[in-house]
Design an enzyme around this catalytic site. Structure first.
Site, PDB file in Angstrom:
ATOM      1  N   ASP A 158     -19.625  26.504  33.120  1.00  0.00           N
ATOM      2  CA  ASP A 158     -19.391  28.012  32.807  1.00  0.00           C
ATOM      3  C   ASP A 158     -19.066  28.774  33.890  1.00  0.00           C
ATOM      4  O   ASP A 158     -18.851  29.909  33.960  1.00  0.00           O
ATOM      5  CB  ASP A 158     -20.357  28.371  31.848  1.00  0.00           C
ATOM      6  CG  ASP A 158     -20.254  29.657  31.193  1.00  0.00           C
ATOM      7  OD1 ASP A 158     -18.953  30.228  31.070  1.00  0.00           O
ATOM      8  OD2 ASP A 158     -21.177  30.115  30.693  1.00  0.00           O
ATOM      9  N   LYS A 212     -21.331  28.135  25.900  1.00  0.00           N
ATOM     10  CA  LYS A 212     -22.035  29.637  25.889  1.00  0.00           C
ATOM     11  C   LYS A 212     -22.551  29.710  24.303  1.00  0.00           C
ATOM     12  O   LYS A 212     -22.229  28.962  23.456  1.00  0.00           O
ATOM     13  CB  LYS A 212     -20.911  30.633  25.966  1.00  0.00           C
ATOM     14  CG  LYS A 212     -20.521  30.828  27.277  1.00  0.00           C
ATOM     15  CD  LYS A 212     -19.517  32.251  27.319  1.00  0.00           C
ATOM     16  CE  LYS A 212     -19.105  32.468  28.847  1.00  0.00           C
ATOM     17  NZ  LYS A 212     -20.222  32.751  29.841  1.00  0.00           N
ATOM     18  N   ARG A 249     -14.847  31.042  39.621  1.00  0.00           N
ATOM     19  CA  ARG A 249     -14.921  30.913  40.979  1.00  0.00           C
ATOM     20  C   ARG A 249     -13.823  29.737  41.492  1.00  0.00           C
ATOM     21  O   ARG A 249     -13.315  29.709  42.542  1.00  0.00           O
ATOM     22  CB  ARG A 249     -16.290  30.740  41.381  1.00  0.00           C
ATOM     23  CG  ARG A 249     -17.103  29.735  40.992  1.00  0.00           C
ATOM     24  CD  ARG A 249     -18.491  29.642  41.168  1.00  0.00           C
ATOM     25  NE  ARG A 249     -19.175  30.801  40.306  1.00  0.00           N
ATOM     26  CZ  ARG A 249     -20.303  31.062  40.397  1.00  0.00           C
ATOM     27  NH1 ARG A 249     -21.514  30.654  41.165  1.00  0.00           N
ATOM     28  NH2 ARG A 249     -20.894  32.004  39.304  1.00  0.00           N
ATOM     29  N   LYS A 292      -8.377  37.249  38.053  1.00  0.00           N
ATOM     30  CA  LYS A 292      -9.064  35.931  37.181  1.00  0.00           C
ATOM     31  C   LYS A 292      -8.226  36.116  35.892  1.00  0.00           C
ATOM     32  O   LYS A 292      -8.416  36.891  35.167  1.00  0.00           O
ATOM     33  CB  LYS A 292     -10.590  36.009  37.135  1.00  0.00           C
ATOM     34  CG  LYS A 292     -11.257  35.087  36.106  1.00  0.00           C
ATOM     35  CD  LYS A 292     -12.833  35.058  36.097  1.00  0.00           C
ATOM     36  CE  LYS A 292     -13.330  34.226  35.100  1.00  0.00           C
ATOM     37  NZ  LYS A 292     -14.832  34.396  34.934  1.00  0.00           N
ATOM     38  N   ASP A 340     -13.021  32.179  27.592  1.00  0.00           N
ATOM     39  CA  ASP A 340     -14.184  31.527  28.199  1.00  0.00           C
ATOM     40  C   ASP A 340     -15.356  30.979  27.176  1.00  0.00           C
ATOM     41  O   ASP A 340     -16.041  31.630  27.110  1.00  0.00           O
ATOM     42  CB  ASP A 340     -14.692  32.369  29.328  1.00  0.00           C
ATOM     43  CG  ASP A 340     -15.741  31.592  30.077  1.00  0.00           C
ATOM     44  OD1 ASP A 340     -15.998  30.368  30.046  1.00  0.00           O
ATOM     45  OD2 ASP A 340     -16.438  32.270  30.932  1.00  0.00           O
ATOM     46  N   ASP A 395     -12.040  37.691  29.416  1.00  0.00           N
ATOM     47  CA  ASP A 395     -12.304  37.118  30.804  1.00  0.00           C
ATOM     48  C   ASP A 395     -10.966  36.878  31.614  1.00  0.00           C
ATOM     49  O   ASP A 395     -11.031  36.353  32.716  1.00  0.00           O
ATOM     50  CB  ASP A 395     -12.897  35.645  30.470  1.00  0.00           C
ATOM     51  CG  ASP A 395     -13.936  34.924  31.716  1.00  0.00           C
ATOM     52  OD1 ASP A 395     -14.219  36.098  32.466  1.00  0.00           O
ATOM     53  OD2 ASP A 395     -14.244  34.020  31.883  1.00  0.00           O
ATOM     54  N   GLU A 403     -16.634  28.847  35.951  1.00  0.00           N
ATOM     55  CA  GLU A 403     -15.171  28.466  36.059  1.00  0.00           C
ATOM     56  C   GLU A 403     -14.546  29.549  36.967  1.00  0.00           C
ATOM     57  O   GLU A 403     -13.386  28.897  37.633  1.00  0.00           O
ATOM     58  CB  GLU A 403     -14.641  28.035  34.780  1.00  0.00           C
ATOM     59  CG  GLU A 403     -14.151  29.369  34.113  1.00  0.00           C
ATOM     60  CD  GLU A 403     -15.204  30.240  33.602  1.00  0.00           C
ATOM     61  OE1 GLU A 403     -16.277  30.340  33.625  1.00  0.00           O
ATOM     62  OE2 GLU A 403     -14.636  31.507  33.382  1.00  0.00           O
TER      63      GLU A 403
HETATM   64  N1  BES Z   1     -16.862  35.341  32.328  1.00  0.00           N
HETATM   65  C1  BES Z   1     -18.165  34.735  32.661  1.00  0.00           C
HETATM   66  C2  BES Z   1     -18.922  35.957  33.319  1.00  0.00           C
HETATM   67  C3  BES Z   1     -19.196  37.141  32.318  1.00  0.00           C
HETATM   68  C4  BES Z   1     -20.145  37.113  31.496  1.00  0.00           C
HETATM   69  C5  BES Z   1     -18.143  37.990  32.271  1.00  0.00           C
HETATM   70  C6  BES Z   1     -20.348  38.651  30.690  1.00  0.00           C
HETATM   71  C7  BES Z   1     -18.212  39.156  31.230  1.00  0.00           C
HETATM   72  C8  BES Z   1     -19.378  39.433  30.525  1.00  0.00           C
HETATM   73  C9  BES Z   1     -18.184  33.596  33.598  1.00  0.00           C
HETATM   74  O1  BES Z   1     -17.340  32.618  33.606  1.00  0.00           O
HETATM   75  C10 BES Z   1     -19.542  32.923  33.685  1.00  0.00           C
HETATM   76  O2  BES Z   1     -19.575  32.615  32.575  1.00  0.00           O
HETATM   77  N2  BES Z   1     -20.674  33.135  34.687  1.00  0.00           N
HETATM   78  C11 BES Z   1     -21.651  32.486  34.429  1.00  0.00           C
HETATM   79  C12 BES Z   1     -22.173  31.949  35.677  1.00  0.00           C
HETATM   80  C13 BES Z   1     -23.448  30.965  35.651  1.00  0.00           C
HETATM   81  C14 BES Z   1     -23.086  29.775  34.862  1.00  0.00           C
HETATM   82  C15 BES Z   1     -23.720  30.682  37.227  1.00  0.00           C
HETATM   83  C16 BES Z   1     -22.668  33.595  33.958  1.00  0.00           C
HETATM   84  O3  BES Z   1     -22.863  34.823  34.209  1.00  0.00           O
HETATM   85  O4  BES Z   1     -23.752  33.309  33.194  1.00  0.00           O
HETATM   86 ZN    ZN Z   2     -15.575  33.301  32.896  1.00  0.00          ZN
HETATM   87 MN    MN Z   3     -17.778  31.068  32.395  1.00  0.00          MN
END
Ligand code: BES
Ligand code: ZN
Ligand code: MN
Length: 497
Positions: free
Chosen positions: A349, A279, A353, A267, A272, A290, A351
């Site tokens: 968010d 966020k 996947r 990834k 992000d 990220d 993204e």
């Molecule tokens: N990049 C984030 C996940 C992340 C969070 C990585 C904290 C490292 C530290 C990912 O893109 C994300 O934002 N995931 C969301 C998914 C949700 C919206 C289903 C999350 O984990 O909140």
């Molecule tokens: Zn992310």
């Molecule tokens: Mn995200």
């Protein structure tokens, strides 16, 4: 830093500091007894009085008596024999060097062959110690123009002593291996630490092109090519940023061309912000990490090509930036992925996947025998495992077992989470083939279940490094910032093939 190998008796090595790793034991191991005489029996006394226990994390610095060849002695705990030997030595080396650096002692010697580390060959010991030592010198200071000079006095020289080895030349490849892996980890850390204003998708592509050599080919697909291919999921995420996306493809050839490659997919979200599903501000800066999965893939390619591993590798890195803007995708949008499957985007968010769906699909064109994807994919992974392990999920038990074993050996631990079919129901959509969020329960699993929809081969594993890609405080051998997690794990796995 210079790392030397020396085949001589401990007493023959004059050094400002002799590092002595000692395991948890009440008495001194036999090989160390003769030279404890030089120290008037102080070591044996320290152990029997339990002033030094040998527990992992323990250190004790002593000045050696006049007339001994060493100015100082640093005892460092090797811990109990339940921990994997490789990891015990790695931690002891990191701890020793970081405590010496803190005391401005910049040269030391470390005996390796008398240590009670079952199953670790001499070459392995040298590899682990060299890797750990080299990583102790890692700093990300290219943007510090004022304070760096005085505080940055680097460790100068570590001599690895092999007093009892019959054949030191057998240990030499270990040194090359340790340094190659350390270089891969350092590259990954550098890329993660690079700030978002510098680190565009094209910046990642340039870093990949930098790895090109006789054995490594790098191809980069630009926006137009991505449109022609139909990578709607990747393009959808990218459209909120003015910086255009890239799909980076790396091919390492270490054996006959027709041997099916191992595919590594990483990834590469260079920043992000969450997109329209923005966020919160707190710690948003950390989201420059990220692209930790992409960094792991790039670091692994660097190490693999230096090590001339006798395998073929494919690397695929979807590189995008996830920002809100007037052109960004919105919750409710439906994207058509490269596979043809349609995706309802309910949270912009989620993204990672989306871009991985297209990258996984693309990787399969190369007929890989294994696909491993590495991603900072879910915050839920931090809730599940904290910062001490990455999550591994997949539908091939053999591959998962191999990865877990590699993780135990190299100290980048993995913990498996289930990927039962039941979870996939959470990502059923009413308007498209699939939706990109599965609600709060088991967020790491539903993210993996999403990826699974785009994987057609058996030997696939997904590694979520959200909790391990970034070190918040700093610890011996790993300063605050990007950890380079994934490089040691993947190289260890590849070495075991
Ligand atoms: N990049 C984030 C996940 C992340 C969070 C990585 C904290 C490292 C530290 C990912 O893109 C994300 O934002 N995931 C969301 C998914 C949700 C919206 C289903 C999350 O984990 O909140
Ligand atoms: Zn992310
Ligand atoms: Mn995200």
């Amino acid at each position: 830093m210079k790392i030397d190998l020396r085949h001589s008796a401990l007493e023959a090595v004059a050094t400002p500091c002799l590092i002595l790793p000692l395991a948890e034991a009440k008495t001194l191991p036999a090989p160390f007894k003769p030279f404890d005489k030089l120290l008037d029996g102080r070591l044996a006394a320290l152990l029997s009085s339990k002033e030094f226990s040998g527990k992992a994390g323990d250190t004790l610095l002593l000045h050696a008596p006049a007339g001994s060849p060493w100015q100082r002695l640093l005892l460092v705990g090797l811990g109990g024999s339940k921990q994997p030997a490789r990891e015990r030595l790695r931690q002891a080396t990191s701890l020793a060097l970081s405590s010496l650096k803190g005391r401005r002692i910049l040269r030391a010697a470390l005996p390796l062959d008398a240590l009670p580390l079952k199953g670790l060959s001499l070459a392995d010991r040298v590899a682990v110690a060299a890797e750990a030592a080299e990583l102790c010198t890692y700093r990300f200071d290219r943007y510090r123009t004022t304070q760096k000079k005085d505080s940055a006095k680097a460790f100068e020289k570590l001599t690895l002593i092999l007093p009892h080895a019959k054949d030191v030349s057998a240990a030499k490849p270990g040194l090359d291996q340790g340094l190659a892996i350390a270089a891969g980890v350092a590259l990954a850390r550098d890329l993660v630490n690079e700030p978002g204003n510098i680190k565009s998708p094209e910046f990642l592509a340039a870093a990949a092109r930098n790895l090109a050599c006789d054995a490594v080919r790098c191809t980069v697909l630009e926006e137009k090519a991505l449109q022609q291919e139909g990578m709607g999921a990747l393009l959808g995420v990218a459209q909120g940023s003015v910086r255009p996306p890239r799909l980076i493809v790396l091919q390492y050839q270490g054996t006959h061309e027709e041997v099916r490659p191992i595919a590594l997919v990483g990834k590469g979200v260079v920043f992000d912000a969450g997109g329209i599903s923005l966020k919160p501000a707190e710690k948003m800066d950390e989201m420059k990490m990220d692209m930790g999965g992409a960094a792991a893939v790039l670091g692994t390619f660097l190490a693999a090509s230096r090590l001339k591993l006798p395998i073929n590798l494919l690397g695929v890195i979807p590189a995008v930036e996830n920002l809100p803007s007037g052109n960004a995708i919105r919750p409710g949008d439906i994207l058509t992925s490269l596979s043809g499957k349609t995706i309802e985007v309910l949270n912009t968010d989620a993204e990672g996947r989306l871009i991985l769906a297209d990258a996984l699909c693309y990787a399969q064109r190369y007929n890989p025998r294994v696909i491993i994807d590495v991603a900072t994919l879910t915050g839920a992974c931090i809730i599940a495992l904290g910062h001490h392990a990455s999550a591994v999920l997949g539908h091939h038990d053999g591959l998962i077992r191999q990865l877990i074993k590699a993780g135990e050996q190299c100290g980048e631990r993995l913990w498996q989470l289930p990927l039962w079919d039941d979870y996939a129901q959470q990502i059923n959509s009413e308007v498209a083939d699939i939706k990109n969020i599965g609600g709060r329960p088991a967020g790491t699993v539903t993210a993996a279940a999403f990826l699974q929809k785009f994987v057609e081969i058996d030997a696939w594993a997904h590694i979520d490094i959200a909790g391990t890609a970034w070190e918040e405080k700093g610890k011996p051998g790993t300063p605050k910032g990007g950890t380079g997690v994934g490089v040691r794990l993947l190289v260890q796995y590849l070495l075991g093939l």
